[in-house]
Design a protein around this motif. Structure first.
Motif, PDB file in Angstrom:
ATOM      1  N   GLY A  48      29.550  28.647  38.935  1.00 26.72           N
ATOM      2  CA  GLY A  48      30.250  29.923  38.754  1.00 26.72           C
ATOM      3  C   GLY A  48      31.756  29.742  38.931  1.00 26.72           C
ATOM      4  N   ASP A  49      32.105  28.931  39.924  1.00 29.23           N
ATOM      5  CA  ASP A  49      33.536  28.649  40.171  1.00 29.23           C
ATOM      6  C   ASP A  49      34.178  27.996  38.946  1.00 29.23           C
ATOM      7  OD1 ASP A  49      33.484  29.694  42.654  1.00 29.23           O
ATOM      8  OD2 ASP A  49      33.731  27.816  43.749  1.00 29.23           O
ATOM      9  N   LYS A  50      33.442  27.068  38.334  1.00 27.80           N
ATOM     10  CA  LYS A  50      33.992  26.358  37.161  1.00 27.80           C
ATOM     11  C   LYS A  50      34.265  27.348  36.035  1.00 27.80           C
ATOM     12  CE  LYS A  50      32.804  21.543  37.402  1.00 27.80           C
ATOM     13  NZ  LYS A  50      31.755  21.365  38.440  1.00 27.80           N
ATOM     14  N   ALA A  71      46.482  37.966  36.401  1.00 35.85           N
ATOM     15  CA  ALA A  71      46.103  37.764  37.800  1.00 35.85           C
ATOM     16  C   ALA A  71      44.587  37.785  37.959  1.00 35.85           C
ATOM     17  CB  ALA A  71      46.727  38.874  38.653  1.00 35.85           C
ATOM     18  N   ARG A  72      44.154  37.117  39.017  1.00 35.75           N
ATOM     19  CA  ARG A  72      42.744  37.294  39.405  1.00 35.75           C
ATOM     20  C   ARG A  72      42.755  38.385  40.464  1.00 35.75           C
ATOM     21  NH1 ARG A  72      38.905  33.234  42.729  1.00 35.75           N
ATOM     22  NH2 ARG A  72      36.923  34.340  42.470  1.00 35.75           N
ATOM     23  N   TYR A  73      42.088  39.483  40.142  1.00 41.48           N
ATOM     24  CA  TYR A  73      42.110  40.630  41.047  1.00 41.48           C
ATOM     25  C   TYR A  73      41.215  40.374  42.254  1.00 41.48           C
ATOM     26  CZ  TYR A  73      42.056  45.491  42.487  1.00 41.48           C
ATOM     27  OH  TYR A  73      42.185  46.639  43.200  1.00 41.48           O
ATOM     28  N   ASP A 118      30.577  40.097  32.805  1.00 43.55           N
ATOM     29  CA  ASP A 118      29.293  40.803  32.914  1.00 43.55           C
ATOM     30  C   ASP A 118      28.247  39.902  33.567  1.00 43.55           C
ATOM     31  OD1 ASP A 118      30.333  43.024  31.557  1.00 43.55           O
ATOM     32  OD2 ASP A 118      29.892  42.115  29.603  1.00 43.55           O
ATOM     33  N   HIS A 119      27.430  40.504  34.387  1.00 45.70           N
ATOM     34  CA  HIS A 119      26.287  39.821  35.017  1.00 45.70           C
ATOM     35  C   HIS A 119      26.677  38.466  35.613  1.00 45.70           C
ATOM     36  CE1 HIS A 119      23.845  42.921  33.316  1.00 45.70           C
ATOM     37  NE2 HIS A 119      24.095  42.566  32.065  1.00 45.70           N
ATOM     38  N   PHE A 120      27.785  38.433  36.299  1.00 49.67           N
ATOM     39  CA  PHE A 120      28.244  37.155  36.850  1.00 49.67           C
ATOM     40  C   PHE A 120      27.291  36.641  37.925  1.00 49.67           C
ATOM     41  CE2 PHE A 120      31.239  34.468  39.360  1.00 49.67           C
ATOM     42  CZ  PHE A 120      31.419  33.513  38.377  1.00 49.67           C
ATOM     43  N   LYS A 121      26.662  37.603  38.588  1.00 53.41           N
ATOM     44  CA  LYS A 121      25.712  37.209  39.640  1.00 53.41           C
ATOM     45  C   LYS A 121      24.612  36.319  39.052  1.00 53.41           C
ATOM     46  CE  LYS A 121      22.954  39.261  43.341  1.00 53.41           C
ATOM     47  NZ  LYS A 121      21.937  38.265  43.113  1.00 53.41           N
TER      48      LYS A 121
HETATM   49  N1  LIG Z   1      31.099  31.433  42.030  1.00 54.63           N
HETATM   50  C1  LIG Z   1      31.778  32.461  42.518  1.00 54.63           C
HETATM   51  N2  LIG Z   1      31.187  33.676  42.565  1.00 54.63           N
HETATM   52  C2  LIG Z   1      31.884  34.711  43.034  1.00 54.63           C
HETATM   53  C3  LIG Z   1      33.207  34.585  43.480  1.00 54.63           C
HETATM   54  N3  LIG Z   1      33.640  35.799  43.880  1.00 54.63           N
HETATM   55  C4  LIG Z   1      32.604  36.661  43.685  1.00 54.63           C
HETATM   56  N4  LIG Z   1      31.536  36.011  43.172  1.00 54.63           N
HETATM   57  C5  LIG Z   1      30.224  36.520  42.816  1.00 54.63           C
HETATM   58  O1  LIG Z   1      30.339  37.405  41.720  1.00 54.63           O
HETATM   59  C6  LIG Z   1      29.178  38.259  41.720  1.00 54.63           C
HETATM   60  C7  LIG Z   1      29.584  39.643  41.338  1.00 54.63           C
HETATM   61  O2  LIG Z   1      28.435  40.420  41.291  1.00 54.63           O
HETATM   62  P1  LIG Z   1      28.463  41.908  40.811  1.00 54.63           P
HETATM   63  O3  LIG Z   1      29.622  42.637  41.458  1.00 54.63           O
HETATM   64  O4  LIG Z   1      27.103  42.471  41.054  1.00 54.63           O
HETATM   65  O5  LIG Z   1      28.794  41.871  39.287  1.00 54.63           O
HETATM   66  P2  LIG Z   1      27.985  41.252  38.072  1.00 54.63           P
HETATM   67  O6  LIG Z   1      26.823  40.444  38.496  1.00 54.63           O
HETATM   68  O7  LIG Z   1      29.000  40.578  37.214  1.00 54.63           O
HETATM   69  O8  LIG Z   1      27.464  42.553  37.361  1.00 54.63           O
HETATM   70  P3  LIG Z   1      28.274  43.509  36.397  1.00 54.63           P
HETATM   71  O9  LIG Z   1      29.709  43.336  36.698  1.00 54.63           O
HETATM   72  O10 LIG Z   1      27.780  44.857  36.729  1.00 54.63           O
HETATM   73  O11 LIG Z   1      27.944  43.091  35.014  1.00 54.63           O
HETATM   74  C8  LIG Z   1      28.566  38.168  43.126  1.00 54.63           C
HETATM   75  O12 LIG Z   1      27.357  37.446  43.033  1.00 54.63           O
HETATM   76  C9  LIG Z   1      29.601  37.365  43.910  1.00 54.63           C
HETATM   77  O13 LIG Z   1      29.000  36.539  44.888  1.00 54.63           O
HETATM   78  C10 LIG Z   1      33.804  33.278  43.434  1.00 54.63           C
HETATM   79  O14 LIG Z   1      34.972  33.054  43.811  1.00 54.63           O
HETATM   80  N5  LIG Z   1      33.046  32.273  42.943  1.00 54.63           N
END
Ligand SMILES: Nc1nc2c(ncn2[C@@H]2O[C@H](COP(=O)(O)OP(=O)(O)OP(=O)(O)O)[C@@H](O)[C@H]2O)c(=O)[nH]1
Length: 321
Positions: free
Chosen positions: A199-201, A221-223, A185-188
């Protein structure tokens, strides 16, 4: 001219031996050896005649001579292209290709030709080594093409391939397969706070911890991005629920340098009760995940195939925190 057409055995660029005792057990004695045998392989010319053949051969080659070359000559009159090893007086070993046949007039004797196979052996060793290196490279390439670099988990391509096989087996043996789609959730926001490397870590650490929650037979798996997929054989609903709980637990305590982070995840789940097509199961689990996000995140929802109403098709597996 006559002399030219009846060359001396010393003229031939190979070792020539005449050995006695074809029908007798025990040591065969060397009755004749041409110059090449001493020149090329280093055996003292004067000591060769009258000495046992086994004195020239390595132990393994003596066995091969007794159990293969000799019986073949006795049975077929000749034996061709056998690779033996000479034990030279200096202690070194020299590979030779040996052809053997009965003497044309005295049937109790064997005539042998010995071709130095050092070059051939080296080439063969090089070939074997090249094949080993190629196999090693192929296995590295196979690993790279099936693995996600950041987490070490299977990548999407390998996931699709293995999931299809697992579901075909489940259909064949009438067992159930569970599919879980897990999303951070909210990875961004995590990326924005910790930086992309931070984030990578988290992704790498979570990938490792997720893998530890599955059994060796599970597909983990990582999708893509921050999304993971589990395809788990022989799963009932109770064990699926337990697995989802464990995933929430490991995500709630992710160690990063200097602290422990609580990472919230959503999980959509389903299992193959009525359908063994991976694409269908993934779509259902993904729908449940979407519903988990819409319901406020940090939860696991189960896609219920029995429910009539689309709105009722997800069952909350965990109380939201
Ligand atoms: N550090 C890192 N970030 C990644 C990678 N792949 C994708 N992301 C980031 O993951 C984020 C995904 O954002 P969103 O799809 O909006 O999802 P979210 O912020 O988790 O929001 P929700 O899933 O709706 O809770 C983006 O900011 C991508 O840049 C990666 O390999 N490494």
């Amino acid at each position: 001219m006559r002399a030219l057409l009846s060359p001396d055995p010393d003229d031939f660029p190979c070792g020539c031996l005449v050995v006695s005792g074809i029908d007798e057990p025990g040591n065969r004695l060397i009755l004749y050896a041409n110059h090449y045998v001493s020149e090329q392989f280093g055996f003292a010319a004067e000591g060769l005649v009258g000495s046992p053949l086994s004195g020239m051969l390595s132990r393994a080659s003596t066995v091969i001579f007794d159990v293969y070359v000799l019986p073949t000559v006795l049975h077929e009159g000749r034996c061709s292209e056998v690779l033996l090893e000479l034990q030279t007086p200096t202690g070194s070993k020299c590979p030779v290709v040996v052809n053997a046949r009965r003497h044309s007039t005295d049937q109790t004797l064997i005539v042998l030709s010995l071709f130095d196979a050092t070059q051939r052996d080296t080439l063969y060793q090089e070939l074997v080594e090249t094949r080993r290196l190629l196999e090693e490279k192929a296995s590295i390439l196979q690993h790279l093409s099936s693995t996600d670099e950041l987490t070490g988990l299977l990548n999407r391509r390998e996931l699709n391939k293995r999931a299809a096989i697992m579901l075909a087996e489940a259909r064949r043996y009438e067992t159930s397969v569970a599919v879980l789609v897990v999303d951070i959730d909210h990875f961004k926001e995590l990326n924005d706070t910790l930086g992309h490397a931070g984030g990578d870590k988290i992704l790498a650490e979570l990938g490792k911890r997720f893998r530890e929650q599955g059994r060796a037979t599970d597909i983990v798996a990582r999708y893509g991005g921050e999304e993971f997929v589990f395809v788990v054989p022989k799963m009932d609903e109770f064990r699926v629920r337990q697995l989802a709980q464990r995933l929430h637990k490991v995500a709630s305590e992710v160690p990063v340098p200097g602290k422990v982070l609580t990472v919230s995840i959503g999980i959509g789940l389903t299992h193959s009760r009525d359908d063994f097509l991976y694409e269908t199961l993934f779509m259902r689990a993904d729908k449940a995940l979407y519903a988990a996000k819409a319901a406020g995140r940090d939860r696991s929802l189960f896609f219920d195939v029995d429910a009539q109403d689309v709105g009722e098709r997800v069952i909350d597996l965990l109380p939201s925190s």
